[in-house]
Write a protein that holds these residues in place. Sequence first.
Motif, mmCIF file in Angstrom:
data_model
loop_
_atom_site.group_PDB
_atom_site.id
_atom_site.type_symbol
_atom_site.label_atom_id
_atom_site.label_comp_id
_atom_site.label_asym_id
_atom_site.label_seq_id
_atom_site.Cartn_x
_atom_site.Cartn_y
_atom_site.Cartn_z
ATOM 1 N N VAL A 1 19.189 25.279 26.529
ATOM 2 C CA VAL A 1 19.018 25.032 25.099
ATOM 3 C C VAL A 1 17.737 24.255 24.885
ATOM 4 N N ILE B 1 27.413 24.449 22.298
ATOM 5 C CA ILE B 1 27.780 23.600 21.175
ATOM 6 C C ILE B 1 28.714 24.387 20.266
ATOM 7 N N THR C 1 25.495 29.099 24.857
ATOM 8 C CA THR C 1 25.435 28.198 23.714
ATOM 9 C C THR C 1 26.641 27.279 23.784
ATOM 10 N N GLU D 1 16.547 22.431 18.158
ATOM 11 C CA GLU D 1 17.616 21.857 17.341
ATOM 12 C C GLU D 1 18.914 21.684 18.125
ATOM 13 N N GLN D 2 19.224 22.642 19.007
ATOM 14 C CA GLN D 2 20.452 22.523 19.789
ATOM 15 C C GLN D 2 20.385 21.310 20.722
#
Length: 181
Positions: free
Chosen positions: A31, A97, A95, A34-35
Amino acid sequence: MARFEIVFQGQVQPGTPEDQARARIGQLFQVAGEQLDMLFSGRRIVIKQGLDEAAAAKYRTAIERAGALCSIELMEPAEAVPASALAPAAEPAPTPITSGKAAGKLVPRDEYMAAFADVEAPDFDIAPLGADLQDDYEAPAPLPIDLSALSLAPVGSDMGELKRDLPEVVPNTDHLKLQDD
């Protein structure tokens, strides 16, 4: 069997520079931007859930090796979750999150997401590889416009605006004088 979740709150190990830990965690979970900022925001983020004790320990070791701190927490038992959903994946999700689902209800990852805890959302599956996700396409009906009064210009025609013959206007400069200083 007890299931665990990996919780990260953006803490780095003492003596490790934060920018170095951020870079390593970003590389570990693939990542950036922003992540990565969301991971290090200080909020409670569940990185992975539904792990057995050995898999949770592997995640903790990898995160600590990257220079960050995480915690392993025991998940609340969920009777309606199928066993296939709790099986650990072969590799971490690209991903990480996400907020999880338990018994068909959304489990909030923090206070902000708690506002959406009572939202009833459909449980969509992932389409098989190569599936067409587009709905059937219907050609639009032609509009009833009469174009019979229009014609095309012949090839090579000048399609620019017609030039008007306007008289040349010469400004009157009799009142202007040049002066030497």
